[in-house]
Design an enzyme around this catalytic site. Sequence first.
Site, PDB file in Angstrom:
ATOM      1  N   ARG A   1       0.841  -1.218   0.000  1.00 46.82           N
ATOM      2  CA  ARG A   1       0.000   0.000   0.000  1.00 46.82           C
ATOM      3  C   ARG A   1       0.872   1.263   0.000  1.00 46.82           C
ATOM      4  O   ARG A   1       0.580   2.242   0.675  1.00 46.82           O
ATOM      5  CB  ARG A   1      -0.918   0.049   1.232  1.00 46.82           C
ATOM      6  CG  ARG A   1      -2.016  -0.985   1.255  1.00 46.82           C
ATOM      7  CD  ARG A   1      -2.997  -0.771   0.102  1.00 46.82           C
ATOM      8  NE  ARG A   1      -4.199  -1.580   0.254  1.00 46.82           N
ATOM      9  CZ  ARG A   1      -4.285  -2.862  -0.062  1.00 46.82           C
ATOM     10  NH1 ARG A   1      -3.239  -3.498  -0.564  1.00 46.82           N
ATOM     11  NH2 ARG A   1      -5.415  -3.522   0.099  1.00 46.82           N
TER      12      ARG A   1
ATOM     13  N   SER B   1     -10.642  -0.542   3.132  1.00 46.41           N
ATOM     14  CA  SER B   1      -9.826  -0.633   4.352  1.00 46.41           C
ATOM     15  C   SER B   1      -9.408   0.763   4.801  1.00 46.41           C
ATOM     16  O   SER B   1      -8.807   1.500   4.018  1.00 46.41           O
ATOM     17  CB  SER B   1      -8.563  -1.448   4.100  1.00 46.41           C
ATOM     18  OG  SER B   1      -8.888  -2.731   3.658  1.00 46.41           O
TER      19      SER B   1
ATOM     20  N   GLU C   1      -4.773   4.184   6.213  1.00 41.52           N
ATOM     21  CA  GLU C   1      -4.460   3.939   4.808  1.00 41.52           C
ATOM     22  C   GLU C   1      -5.102   5.023   3.947  1.00 41.52           C
ATOM     23  O   GLU C   1      -4.606   5.370   2.882  1.00 41.52           O
ATOM     24  CB  GLU C   1      -5.025   2.560   4.448  1.00 41.52           C
ATOM     25  CG  GLU C   1      -4.461   1.956   3.210  1.00 41.52           C
ATOM     26  CD  GLU C   1      -5.543   1.479   2.288  1.00 41.52           C
ATOM     27  OE1 GLU C   1      -6.053   2.306   1.515  1.00 41.52           O
ATOM     28  OE2 GLU C   1      -5.867   0.284   2.337  1.00 41.52           O
TER      29      GLU C   1
HETATM   30  N1  EPU Z   1     -10.278 -10.414  10.054  1.00 39.26           N
HETATM   31  C1  EPU Z   1     -10.920 -10.457  11.269  1.00 39.26           C
HETATM   32  N2  EPU Z   1     -11.952  -9.601  11.492  1.00 39.26           N
HETATM   33  C2  EPU Z   1     -12.368  -8.695  10.569  1.00 39.26           C
HETATM   34  C3  EPU Z   1     -11.694  -8.629   9.323  1.00 39.26           C
HETATM   35  C4  EPU Z   1     -10.642  -9.506   9.089  1.00 39.26           C
HETATM   36  O1  EPU Z   1     -10.596 -11.269  12.123  1.00 39.26           O
HETATM   37  O2  EPU Z   1     -13.318  -7.962  10.847  1.00 39.26           O
HETATM   38  C5  EPU Z   1      -9.203 -11.384   9.779  1.00 39.26           C
HETATM   39  C6  EPU Z   1      -9.677 -12.430   8.772  1.00 39.26           C
HETATM   40  O3  EPU Z   1     -10.300 -13.496   9.425  1.00 39.26           O
HETATM   41  C7  EPU Z   1      -8.392 -12.866   8.138  1.00 39.26           C
HETATM   42  C8  EPU Z   1      -7.546 -11.612   8.172  1.00 39.26           C
HETATM   43  O4  EPU Z   1      -8.136 -10.733   9.131  1.00 39.26           O
HETATM   44  O5  EPU Z   1      -7.741 -13.834   8.895  1.00 39.26           O
HETATM   45  C9  EPU Z   1      -7.470 -10.959   6.817  1.00 39.26           C
HETATM   46  O6  EPU Z   1      -8.782 -10.577   6.395  1.00 39.26           O
HETATM   47  P1  EPU Z   1      -9.169 -10.345   4.860  1.00 39.26           P
HETATM   48  O7  EPU Z   1      -8.675 -11.461   4.014  1.00 39.26           O
HETATM   49  O8  EPU Z   1     -10.614  -9.998   4.812  1.00 39.26           O
HETATM   50  O9  EPU Z   1      -8.298  -9.121   4.422  1.00 39.26           O
HETATM   51  P2  EPU Z   1      -7.799  -7.808   5.166  1.00 39.26           P
HETATM   52  O10 EPU Z   1      -6.386  -8.007   5.583  1.00 39.26           O
HETATM   53  O11 EPU Z   1      -8.782  -7.406   6.196  1.00 39.26           O
HETATM   54  C10 EPU Z   1      -6.807  -6.875   2.927  1.00 39.26           C
HETATM   55  C11 EPU Z   1      -6.839  -5.593   2.181  1.00 39.26           C
HETATM   56  C12 EPU Z   1      -8.167  -5.450   1.442  1.00 39.26           C
HETATM   57  C13 EPU Z   1      -8.330  -6.628   0.495  1.00 39.26           C
HETATM   58  C14 EPU Z   1      -8.282  -7.921   1.295  1.00 39.26           C
HETATM   59  C15 EPU Z   1      -8.330  -9.142   0.438  1.00 39.26           C
HETATM   60  C16 EPU Z   1      -5.417  -4.072   3.428  1.00 39.26           C
HETATM   61  C17 EPU Z   1      -5.356  -2.839   4.264  1.00 39.26           C
HETATM   62  N3  EPU Z   1      -6.647  -4.481   3.066  1.00 39.26           N
HETATM   63  O12 EPU Z   1      -7.826  -6.782   3.936  1.00 39.26           O
HETATM   64  O13 EPU Z   1      -8.091  -4.262   0.676  1.00 39.26           O
HETATM   65  O14 EPU Z   1      -9.553  -6.559  -0.214  1.00 39.26           O
HETATM   66  O15 EPU Z   1      -7.025  -7.965   2.037  1.00 39.26           O
HETATM   67  O16 EPU Z   1      -7.132  -9.288  -0.251  1.00 39.26           O
HETATM   68  O17 EPU Z   1      -4.379  -4.624   3.092  1.00 39.26           O
HETATM   69  C18 EPU Z   1      -8.625  -1.960   0.659  1.00 39.26           C
HETATM   70  O18 EPU Z   1      -7.421  -1.742   0.622  1.00 39.26           O
HETATM   71  O19 EPU Z   1      -9.455  -1.008   0.641  1.00 39.26           O
HETATM   72  C19 EPU Z   1      -9.100  -3.332   0.744  1.00 39.26           C
HETATM   73  C20 EPU Z   1     -10.395  -3.627   0.878  1.00 39.26           C
END
Ligand code: EPU
Length: 341
Positions: free
Chosen positions: A167, A241, A337
């Site tokens: 990012r 995010s 972010e």
């Molecule tokens: N998780 C939780 N609780 C929540 C959300 C997530 O426990 O409320 C845990 C999930 O269970 C999982 C981990 O966090 O183990 C990762 O969750 P997820 O795969 O949903 O992805 P994220 O890390 O929350 C990132 C990106 C998203 C992108 C997703 C999928 C960042 C800041 N965000 O989110 O990007 O869609 O991965 O690849 O890196 C964005 O940048 O606007 C965005 C939506």
Amino acid sequence: MTGLSHTQNQSLKSFNTFGFDVVALQYLPIESPEDLPVLFQAESFKKQPFGILGGGSNITFTQDFQGLLLHNKILGKKIIDQSNDTILVEFGGGENWHETVLYTLENGWGGLENLSLIPGTVGACPIQNIGAYGVEIKDCFHSLTAFHIPSGEFHVLNKEACGFGYRDSVFKREKKGQYFITAVQFRLSTHPEIRTQYGDIQATLDGWGIAEPSIRDISNAVIHIRQSKLPNPAEIGNCGSFFKNPVVSSDIIPALLAQYPDLKTFPAGEGFTKVPAGWLIEKGGWKGYRRDNIGVHAKQALVLVNYGGGTGAQIIALAKEIQADIFQKFGIELEMEVNAW
Ligand code: EPU
């Protein structure tokens, strides 16, 4: 001003995905790269602050914009080079991101399918090296063309010059505010590698009975997963995010795991570990939290939302409270972010 026609007190409500009801004192859509040298040389222009807006999907307006807002509306699609199994293709900086991804899929060009349904524009995607479902823009990025404001010249920056990170890019650091990105060139593939490893992609395809997925199937799976977890900005204002996933010293992980055995961690280079911010915010008790017209999304704790009528200042105040609480509970600093203006 120049001969370019600008409007005053332009509402930005439909130009930011949070849907904040603010105005730009002056607003000018830029439809052609040639307008930029003319504009930036004008004496009247030099006297006022300016900003550059893309899809408004990574910005929190905390007040009216007190200057001239330039809206990147530069369109265009062009094949630059084609070989046996790769294609070099250019898109205008003002093109809508998801429509661009769909266009590449229609043509059978692989590379961007995992990045389906991300709000925003082509010109904004390199700034924060957008990423989702195991892919980042840097994986298919070839170069970009941008107007360099300090010199008044157009520059072409290759991948190395953009200094991509998680990012992150030079456009958020040492080159911040220096460039107006007019076009981005991507290297795509007609024999793409299919990437199903991240999260629920494989499970979604299995559920649909698809054993040999096409790039279109991957895109459909990503769209399905995003729609099930992330609020649609057309219905509930949000910027995806709100925080980055923090990268911390691996030394602190054993103690966290002893206390929270369900913590998922991701390697982030020698001695560092990435911790999901969504998990931290959920464990902190914020998931689904609502105050007046704003809150934390009930299905993805990393997303702050405006239910309608909320303000950017309220969102920033909530974000700061969450940051302080997470630091107090876990000793981890969350970095925003989304940009605040
Ligand atoms: N998780 C939780 N609780 C929540 C959300 C997530 O426990 O409320 C845990 C999930 O269970 C999982 C981990 O966090 O183990 C990762 O969750 P997820 O795969 O949903 O992805 P994220 O890390 O929350 C990132 C990106 C998203 C992108 C997703 C999928 C960042 C800041 N965000 O989110 O990007 O869609 O991965 O690849 O890196 C964005 O940048 O606007 C965005 C939506």
